[in-house]
Structures are given as C-alpha cells and as structure tokens.
Design an enzyme around this catalytic site. Structure first.
Site, mmCIF file in Angstrom:
data_model
loop_
_atom_site.group_PDB
_atom_site.id
_atom_site.type_symbol
_atom_site.label_atom_id
_atom_site.label_comp_id
_atom_site.label_asym_id
_atom_site.label_seq_id
_atom_site.Cartn_x
_atom_site.Cartn_y
_atom_site.Cartn_z
ATOM 1 N N ASN A 291 0.852 -1.188 0.000
ATOM 2 C CA ASN A 291 0.000 0.000 0.000
ATOM 3 C C ASN A 291 0.893 1.245 0.000
ATOM 4 O OD1 ASN A 291 -1.479 2.237 1.101
ATOM 5 N ND2 ASN A 291 -3.121 0.808 1.614
ATOM 6 N N LYS B 58 0.499 3.759 2.904
ATOM 7 C CA LYS B 58 1.156 3.354 4.158
ATOM 8 C C LYS B 58 2.665 3.591 4.059
ATOM 9 C CE LYS B 58 -1.924 -0.590 5.237
ATOM 10 N NZ LYS B 58 -1.923 -2.046 5.436
ATOM 11 N N ASP C 143 -1.884 -3.944 9.573
ATOM 12 C CA ASP C 143 -3.256 -4.201 9.168
ATOM 13 C C ASP C 143 -4.118 -3.118 9.783
ATOM 14 O OD1 ASP C 143 -4.680 -6.174 7.474
ATOM 15 O OD2 ASP C 143 -6.013 -6.207 9.214
ATOM 16 N N PHE D 216 -4.747 9.098 1.731
ATOM 17 C CA PHE D 216 -5.083 7.979 0.847
ATOM 18 C C PHE D 216 -6.334 7.278 1.383
ATOM 19 C CE2 PHE D 216 -3.768 4.218 3.329
ATOM 20 C CZ PHE D 216 -3.021 4.809 4.334
ATOM 21 N N GLY D 217 -6.772 6.255 0.640
ATOM 22 C CA GLY D 217 -7.866 5.409 1.119
ATOM 23 C C GLY D 217 -9.101 6.196 1.527
ATOM 24 N N ASP E 131 -9.391 8.484 3.807
ATOM 25 C CA ASP E 131 -9.119 9.767 4.480
ATOM 26 C C ASP E 131 -10.152 10.851 4.166
ATOM 27 O OD1 ASP E 131 -6.953 9.048 6.030
ATOM 28 O OD2 ASP E 131 -5.459 9.588 4.525
#
Ligand code: ITT
Length: 199
Positions: free
Chosen positions: A10, A13, A73, A154-155, A157
C-alpha cells in the site's frame, strides 16, 4: 539503525512510515514477491499473519539481510455498520475502481439519521528475524463526513473527520494527520517496544 523489511504494497502506508518511523531503514516488499494472505477475523491476526508470512518468504528468497519484518493491518470501523468495513476495508466494494468511489458507496450505506461515529484502527506486527513477533496498535476516534472532501492522504481519508477537527483527513495537512492518526499512535507504541527489546 534497524533494517526492516516492510511487508506492504500500500503506497499510502509506505509514505506514512517513512515519516513516522524515521529511525528505521526500510527494505520494500519486492514487486515479484507473493501476495501475503490475510485471512484472520481481527486486525491483530492479519498483521501477524502478514509479518510472519513475509519473514518466512524472506528467509528463503531475501536478497539482503534485515533485522526484522514490519506489517500493518488497518481499516475504518463504522459504528452504524457494526464495526464494518473494519478488517475488510481493503476488500470493500471490490467492483469499484477508486477509493473515492468506495468512500462514496460507504457513505451511501448510512441512513440520513444514522450515528456517524467511526474510528480508524491500525495494528502493526514486528517479526524479528530471530525471536517472537509482537504487535503495537493505535486508533483515532471520529465521525464520517456527509461528503467526500479533500484529496490529501489515501484510502478513506476524505470521508473521516477526526474528533476535535472540522475537516476530513483528506482536507487536513498531512502533518496534522501525523500528530493524531491511528498509524502515528501505533508507530509511537512500536518505537517504545523496539527500544525496550533492544535495551
Ligand atoms: P497491505 O496489506 O499490502 O499493507 P492493504 O491496502 O491491503 O495493503 P489492509 O489490508 O491493512 O492493507 O487494508 C487497509 C484498508 O484500510 C485499506 O482500504 C486502506 O485504504 C484503509 N486505510 C488504512 N489506513 C488508512 C489511512 O490512514 N487512511 C485512509 N485509509 C486507510
């Protein structure tokens, strides 16, 4: 300086770890290495499964020596969805191409009057090349926005507003995210554990 294999693909991350753990030297998980299974029911199970799986693979195929393996995770837990998507955050709405679309789909699942409280959770697992793995975790409480807002981070957020703020992680400067995020807190706890294990 500890040399650590980062068992993650990712990119969001990876960017955060280089800021949050500046005292570690990272080796990236190779592009031709296998997908790491994450079949557990809890963040902790999956973090350990990824770290131990990567350590086993590296012992056979690694191209340089490292001191240990780090895996993360994490996910977004929404109270109105009984904690979901939680450990399934990366697998939520697999047919949708982007996280902007996934975020909007998640928001659309909430009835208008629903409780919007949510939290990001991060569990880190560190597996030394010799010795027992251990974990460190962190969480940040907040609520879901009504719209997808901002494009920082990212993701998920852009749909998450941390408590005490009026903007999403997608709108806040990354420096602010790094003072209070789930990953920042997990990294702080990890640093304490690493220090203790080396004392
Ligand atoms: P690796 O297993 O290779 O590390 P992954 O993306 O599959 O990558 P996870 O299984 O831990 O990682 O899934 C994490 C999910 O939670 C993924 O959808 C992320 O976008 C989301 N997530 C985690 N931390 C986040 C953060 O700080 N901001 C936004 N979304 C985050």
């Amino acid at each position: 300086m500890l040399k650590v294999l980062l068992a993650s693909r990712n990119a969001g991350k990876l960017r955060e770890f280089s800021t949050l753990l500046p005292d570690l030297q990272f080796v990236l998980w190779p592009a031709d290495a296998p997908e790491l299974p994450e079949t557990g029911a809890f963040f902790q199970d999956n973090a350990l499964q990824k770290a131990e799986g990567a350590r086993t693979w590296w012992l056979e195929h690694g191209t340089e020596s490292v001191d240990g393996v780090l895996a993360d995770d994490s996910g977004l837990c929404v109270d109105a969805l009984w904690g979901g998507p939680g450990v399934l955050s990366a697998r939520f709405a697999p047919g949708l191409p982007s996280y902007a679309d996934k975020g909007r789909r998640l928001l659309a699942m909430l009835p208008e009057a629903a409780d919007r409280t949510a939290r990001f959770v991060c569990v880190l697992a560190f597996a030394p090349m010799k010795g027992e793995p251990f974990t460190a975790s962190g969480a940040v409480e907040g609520s879901l926005a009504f719209d997808h807002r901002g494009d920082s981070g990212f993701g998920y957020d852009p749909i998450f507003i941390p408590d005490g703020c009026d903007r999403t992680f997608g709108e806040l400067p990354i420096e602010t995210k790094h003072t209070l995020s789930h990953r920042a807190r997990a990294c702080a706890a990890l640093r304490v554990r690493l220090k203790a294990s080396r004392a």
